[in-house]
Design a protein around this motif. Structure first.
Motif, mmCIF file in Angstrom:
data_model
loop_
_atom_site.group_PDB
_atom_site.id
_atom_site.type_symbol
_atom_site.label_atom_id
_atom_site.label_comp_id
_atom_site.label_asym_id
_atom_site.label_seq_id
_atom_site.Cartn_x
_atom_site.Cartn_y
_atom_site.Cartn_z
ATOM 1 N N ARG A 42 0.839 -1.203 0.000
ATOM 2 C CA ARG A 42 0.000 0.000 0.000
ATOM 3 C C ARG A 42 0.870 1.248 0.000
ATOM 4 O O ARG A 42 0.618 2.202 -0.741
ATOM 5 N N ASP A 43 1.942 1.240 0.802
ATOM 6 C CA ASP A 43 2.872 2.374 0.818
ATOM 7 C C ASP A 43 3.524 2.571 -0.547
ATOM 8 O O ASP A 43 3.640 3.698 -1.038
ATOM 9 N N VAL A 44 3.932 1.475 -1.166
ATOM 10 C CA VAL A 44 4.564 1.545 -2.488
ATOM 11 C C VAL A 44 3.579 2.104 -3.515
ATOM 12 O O VAL A 44 3.931 2.967 -4.325
ATOM 13 N N LEU A 45 2.338 1.633 -3.466
ATOM 14 C CA LEU A 45 1.327 2.128 -4.405
ATOM 15 C C LEU A 45 1.058 3.616 -4.207
ATOM 16 O O LEU A 45 0.871 4.357 -5.173
ATOM 17 N N PHE A 46 1.056 4.073 -2.960
ATOM 18 C CA PHE A 46 0.865 5.504 -2.698
ATOM 19 C C PHE A 46 1.990 6.311 -3.338
ATOM 20 O O PHE A 46 1.753 7.327 -3.993
ATOM 21 N N HIS A 47 3.218 5.840 -3.170
ATOM 22 C CA HIS A 47 4.350 6.573 -3.755
ATOM 23 C C HIS A 47 4.352 6.482 -5.286
ATOM 24 O O HIS A 47 4.783 7.415 -5.958
ATOM 25 N N LYS A 48 3.863 5.386 -5.833
ATOM 26 C CA LYS A 48 3.732 5.291 -7.295
ATOM 27 C C LYS A 48 2.696 6.301 -7.788
ATOM 28 O O LYS A 48 2.860 6.912 -8.840
ATOM 29 N N ASP A 58 11.680 15.249 -2.918
ATOM 30 C CA ASP A 58 11.917 15.984 -1.677
ATOM 31 C C ASP A 58 10.667 16.732 -1.191
ATOM 32 O O ASP A 58 10.746 17.534 -0.267
ATOM 33 N N HIS A 59 9.508 16.463 -1.769
ATOM 34 C CA HIS A 59 8.275 17.141 -1.380
ATOM 35 C C HIS A 59 7.754 16.578 -0.058
ATOM 36 O O HIS A 59 7.947 15.399 0.247
ATOM 37 N N PHE A 60 7.069 17.430 0.733
ATOM 38 C CA PHE A 60 6.595 17.000 2.050
ATOM 39 C C PHE A 60 5.619 15.821 1.979
ATOM 40 O O PHE A 60 5.518 15.042 2.929
ATOM 41 N N LEU A 61 4.905 15.654 0.869
ATOM 42 C CA LEU A 61 3.982 14.521 0.751
ATOM 43 C C LEU A 61 4.719 13.182 0.777
ATOM 44 O O LEU A 61 4.178 12.177 1.229
ATOM 45 N N ARG A 62 5.952 13.180 0.302
ATOM 46 C CA ARG A 62 6.743 11.939 0.302
ATOM 47 C C ARG A 62 7.104 11.512 1.726
ATOM 48 O O ARG A 62 7.278 10.326 1.987
ATOM 49 N N ASP A 63 7.241 12.486 2.612
ATOM 50 C CA ASP A 63 7.611 12.187 3.998
ATOM 51 C C ASP A 63 6.402 11.940 4.895
ATOM 52 O O ASP A 63 6.554 11.445 6.009
ATOM 53 N N SER A 64 5.216 12.292 4.411
ATOM 54 C CA SER A 64 4.022 12.125 5.238
ATOM 55 C C SER A 64 3.616 10.656 5.302
ATOM 56 O O SER A 64 4.028 9.836 4.487
ATOM 57 N N GLU A 65 2.806 10.358 6.295
ATOM 58 C CA GLU A 65 2.333 8.987 6.472
ATOM 59 C C GLU A 65 1.362 8.639 5.345
ATOM 60 O O GLU A 65 0.592 9.471 4.879
ATOM 61 N N THR A 66 1.410 7.397 4.898
ATOM 62 C CA THR A 66 0.493 6.945 3.856
ATOM 63 C C THR A 66 -0.933 7.033 4.389
ATOM 64 O O THR A 66 -1.209 6.529 5.480
ATOM 65 N N PRO A 67 -1.826 7.685 3.632
ATOM 66 C CA PRO A 67 -3.216 7.812 4.095
ATOM 67 C C PRO A 67 -3.865 6.439 4.280
ATOM 68 O O PRO A 67 -3.499 5.472 3.605
#
Length: 93
Positions: A42-48, A58-67
């Motif tokens: 699920r984390d991988v899919l969010f980042h994809k 380097d955007h803050f969304l990349r560091d945030s917790e996966t919804p």
């Protein structure tokens, strides 16, 4: 109306047997059998999804917790409000 619903339902059932979806399910099963958890997938899919919307690494969304729900339409709305858009299908790298 009943005929329309039957046709739509039949298409969905047919899609479940499509070779591409069966192959994808088999590959996902293999990945899980090798030790990757569903939460990690699920984390991988969010980042994809962030990749598809061209969110920089380097955007803050990349560091945030996966919804909790990565299919939540509010995520796409937020990405668009932040100025991100999907990559073109024909984009050359």
């Amino acid at each position: 109306m009943k005929d329309k619903f039957t046709i739509q339902h039949q298409a969905v059932a047919d899609d479940l047997q499509s070779p591409k979806l069966v192959e994808l399910q088999n590959r996902l099963d293999d990945i899980q059998n090798e030790g990757m958890t569903a939460m990690t997938m699920r984390d991988v899919l969010f980042h994809k999804m962030l990749d598809v919307y061209q969110v920089p690494s380097d955007h803050f969304l990349r560091d945030s917790e996966t919804p909790p729900r990565i299919d939540d339409p509010a995520i796409i709305i937020q990405l668009k409000q932040l100025g991100f858009s999907k990559k073109s299908l024909y984009q050359i790298h």
